[in-house]
Design a protein around this motif. Structure first.
Motif, mmCIF file in Angstrom:
data_model
loop_
_atom_site.group_PDB
_atom_site.id
_atom_site.type_symbol
_atom_site.label_atom_id
_atom_site.label_comp_id
_atom_site.label_asym_id
_atom_site.label_seq_id
_atom_site.Cartn_x
_atom_site.Cartn_y
_atom_site.Cartn_z
ATOM 1 N N SER A 121 88.207 74.083 59.198
ATOM 2 C CA SER A 121 89.047 73.095 58.533
ATOM 3 C C SER A 121 88.226 72.253 57.584
ATOM 4 N N ASN A 122 89.250 71.710 56.710
ATOM 5 C CA ASN A 122 88.782 70.640 55.705
ATOM 6 C C ASN A 122 88.872 69.370 56.282
ATOM 7 N N LEU A 123 89.380 69.107 57.403
ATOM 8 C CA LEU A 123 89.461 67.812 58.054
ATOM 9 C C LEU A 123 88.106 67.324 58.203
ATOM 10 N N LYS A 124 87.933 65.956 58.402
ATOM 11 C CA LYS A 124 86.907 65.301 58.867
ATOM 12 C C LYS A 124 87.068 63.839 58.818
ATOM 13 N N LYS A 125 86.375 63.102 59.630
ATOM 14 C CA LYS A 125 86.698 61.756 59.937
ATOM 15 C C LYS A 125 85.298 61.085 59.551
ATOM 16 N N ALA A 126 85.256 59.760 59.355
ATOM 17 C CA ALA A 126 84.113 59.039 59.004
ATOM 18 C C ALA A 126 84.064 57.745 59.460
ATOM 19 N N TYR A 127 82.863 57.265 59.430
ATOM 20 C CA TYR A 127 82.651 55.750 60.061
ATOM 21 C C TYR A 127 81.342 55.148 59.495
ATOM 22 N N LEU A 128 81.185 53.887 59.573
ATOM 23 C CA LEU A 128 80.127 53.366 59.407
ATOM 24 C C LEU A 128 79.245 53.024 60.552
ATOM 25 N N ARG A 129 77.812 53.099 60.350
ATOM 26 C CA ARG A 129 77.070 52.813 61.507
ATOM 27 C C ARG A 129 75.503 52.216 60.901
ATOM 28 N N HIS A 130 75.012 51.388 61.519
ATOM 29 C CA HIS A 130 73.857 50.714 61.105
ATOM 30 C C HIS A 130 72.865 52.064 61.040
ATOM 31 N N SER A 131 72.261 52.419 60.295
ATOM 32 C CA SER A 131 71.243 53.621 60.369
ATOM 33 C C SER A 131 69.841 53.340 59.796
ATOM 34 N N LEU A 132 69.599 52.267 59.085
ATOM 35 C CA LEU A 132 68.106 51.708 58.695
ATOM 36 C C LEU A 132 68.166 50.184 58.954
ATOM 37 N N PHE A 133 67.154 49.917 59.618
ATOM 38 C CA PHE A 133 66.953 48.590 59.844
ATOM 39 C C PHE A 133 65.458 47.978 60.014
ATOM 40 N N LYS A 134 65.136 46.961 59.841
ATOM 41 C CA LYS A 134 63.962 46.532 59.929
ATOM 42 C C LYS A 134 63.335 46.512 61.239
ATOM 43 N N ASN A 135 62.017 46.975 61.531
ATOM 44 C CA ASN A 135 61.421 46.855 62.988
ATOM 45 C C ASN A 135 60.631 45.780 63.203
ATOM 46 N N LYS A 136 60.654 45.301 64.420
ATOM 47 C CA LYS A 136 59.549 44.300 64.906
ATOM 48 C C LYS A 136 59.909 42.988 64.642
ATOM 49 N N ILE A 137 61.485 42.900 64.357
ATOM 50 C CA ILE A 137 61.919 41.558 64.009
ATOM 51 C C ILE A 137 62.847 40.901 65.050
ATOM 52 N N GLY A 138 62.918 41.541 66.069
ATOM 53 C CA GLY A 138 63.755 41.409 67.130
ATOM 54 C C GLY A 138 65.404 42.123 67.164
ATOM 55 N N ILE A 139 65.450 42.936 66.282
ATOM 56 C CA ILE A 139 66.859 43.784 66.165
ATOM 57 C C ILE A 139 66.808 44.917 67.290
ATOM 58 N N LYS A 140 67.802 44.764 68.100
ATOM 59 C CA LYS A 140 67.714 45.743 69.369
ATOM 60 C C LYS A 140 69.296 46.186 69.467
ATOM 61 N N TYR A 141 69.226 47.394 70.275
ATOM 62 C CA TYR A 141 70.682 47.896 70.663
ATOM 63 C C TYR A 141 71.399 47.022 71.921
ATOM 64 N N VAL A 142 72.550 47.009 71.920
ATOM 65 C CA VAL A 142 73.432 46.489 73.050
ATOM 66 C C VAL A 142 74.370 47.526 73.485
ATOM 67 N N LYS A 143 75.083 47.452 74.744
ATOM 68 C CA LYS A 143 75.955 48.162 75.232
ATOM 69 C C LYS A 143 75.428 49.648 75.573
ATOM 70 N N ALA A 144 76.113 49.974 76.647
ATOM 71 C CA ALA A 144 75.773 51.269 77.273
ATOM 72 C C ALA A 144 76.229 52.354 76.717
ATOM 73 N N ILE A 145 77.461 52.178 75.935
ATOM 74 C CA ILE A 145 77.851 53.281 75.181
ATOM 75 C C ILE A 145 78.583 52.563 73.967
ATOM 76 N N HIS A 146 78.724 53.518 72.977
ATOM 77 C CA HIS A 146 78.982 52.977 71.558
ATOM 78 C C HIS A 146 78.084 51.692 71.341
ATOM 79 N N GLU A 147 77.021 51.905 71.741
ATOM 80 C CA GLU A 147 76.025 50.871 71.303
ATOM 81 C C GLU A 147 75.857 50.536 70.009
ATOM 82 N N HIS A 148 75.419 49.174 69.614
ATOM 83 C CA HIS A 148 75.190 49.005 68.268
ATOM 84 C C HIS A 148 74.187 47.791 68.251
ATOM 85 N N LEU A 149 73.844 47.599 67.077
ATOM 86 C CA LEU A 149 72.825 46.441 66.815
ATOM 87 C C LEU A 149 73.224 45.013 66.895
ATOM 88 N N ALA A 150 72.409 44.391 67.576
ATOM 89 C CA ALA A 150 72.981 42.759 67.879
ATOM 90 C C ALA A 150 71.806 42.074 67.793
#
Length: 332
Positions: A121-150
């Motif tokens: 199919s030519n169909l596709k869906k798209a969304y934005l996601r934090h994919s690159l972030f600085k390490n060792k400054i306290g940025i962590k993931y939250v939520k058991a599912i559909h986790e995201h940076l906080a």
């Protein structure tokens, strides 16, 4: 690789023997190390990963929480930056350049576009996601599912021309069904186990999306109405952008599946009151007008929608095609 900046790719994987080699190859030349956290593979995922010199393989027991797994994975990373990617994803070959780290120095996290094509199919869906972030400054993931940076210090930026392709839809029917059942169980478990209304709203939102994706529009709409009640109990949720998406899900469901124009219009009007420039609200207002037989007015409203549609919208082409179909329908 970036001068004076070490980048660690971090990915969690389980039974990805058909995909993980392509994933690793797509990032191999632009990162300094690749952290693979295996959560219980029974196939050749681990053997394939270990065949690459840059890979550092770790194993953990799956704890039914994606944020726990991702945070454990990044804890093993030594780089200054984290490139987050999944085992069934590949970084677009023509965009394997992270020079943004040298030019966007005021930011500590970047959104990439995640594109999910469909086989045959030519169909596709798209969304934005934090994919690159600085390490060792306290940025962590939250939520058991559909986790995201906080993080209170998160300063992010959208990179519009770097794409990651997700090939989860190319798995076998049995694999997809198994993963989706596990996903559904995890969502419902999280809803039952949390008393925090904000966390409960997060999981109910994704439960609604799950039902929609699999055609259960009745339960999707019920979940959206539950969300609406929760958001109206908490001021900062009601004043958030997410509240507009809740309204949008309700009037879409009421209009398209319940065929209840009056209920749909109530929530459309509330959305327009909050944001008169909302494409979605104005588009459904036009649809309602068309259904009531006023084609001339509906056409005027569809033309207005053309000016409201943002060309940078991720699914712009699909939305524009649908808008043109509706315009044509009132011209007949």
């Amino acid at each position: 690789m970036i001068k004076n900046k070490r980048v660690s790719a971090c990915l969690i994987a389980r039974n990805e023997e058909d995909n993980i080699e392509d994933c690793i190859k797509s990032i191999y030349e632009i990162v300094d190390e690749i952290i693979v956290l295996d959560t219980g593979s029974t196939d050749k995922t681990k053997e394939i990963a270990k065949s690459f010199n840059k890979v550092k393989l770790f194993e953990t027991k799956w704890k039914y929480d994606f944020s726990i797994a991702r945070n454990e994975c990044i804890s093993y990373a030594s780089g200054d930056w984290i490139l987050s990617i999944d085992g069934d994803e590949v970084l677009e070959k023509s965009k394997t350049d992270l020079q943004i780290l040298e030019t966007k120095t005021n930011f500590n996290a970047f959104f990439f576009k995640i594109i999910c094509p469909y086989p045959d199919s030519n169909l596709k869906k798209a969304y934005l996601r934090h994919s690159l972030f600085k390490n060792k400054i306290g940025i962590k993931y939250v939520k058991a599912i559909h986790e995201h940076l906080a993080s209170d210090i998160l300063k992010d930026f959208i990179i519009e021309d770097i794409n990651i392709f997700n090939y989860k839809n190319f798995k076998s029917k049995e694999e997809i069904e198994l993963k989706e059942q596990q996903y559904f169980n995890l969502i419902t478990k999280s809803i039952k186990e949390t008393d925090n209304l904000i966390d409960k709203a997060h999981y109910i939102k994704h439960l609604s999306e799950f039902y929609t994706e699999y055609g259960d529009h009745e339960n999707s709409l019920l979940a959206s109405h539950t969300l609406y009640k929760i958001y109206n109990k908490i001021d900062f949720l009601k004043n958030s952008k997410e509240y507009e998406f809740v309204l949008q899900d309700i009037y879409k469901g009421e209009f398209l599946y319940n065929k209840n124009i009056n209920h749909a219009e109530k929530f459309v009007n509330e959305h327009i009151k909050i944001n008169k420039s909302s494409f979605s609200a104005n588009f459904f207002k036009a649809n309602i007008t068309k259904e009531r037989g006023d084609k001339k007015k509906a056409l005027e409203m569809y033309l207005k929608c053309e000016n409201l549609l943002n060309k940078k919208e991720i699914n712009y082409e699909i939305i524009l095609e649908n808008l043109n179909k509706m315009k044509d329908s009132v011209l007949k």
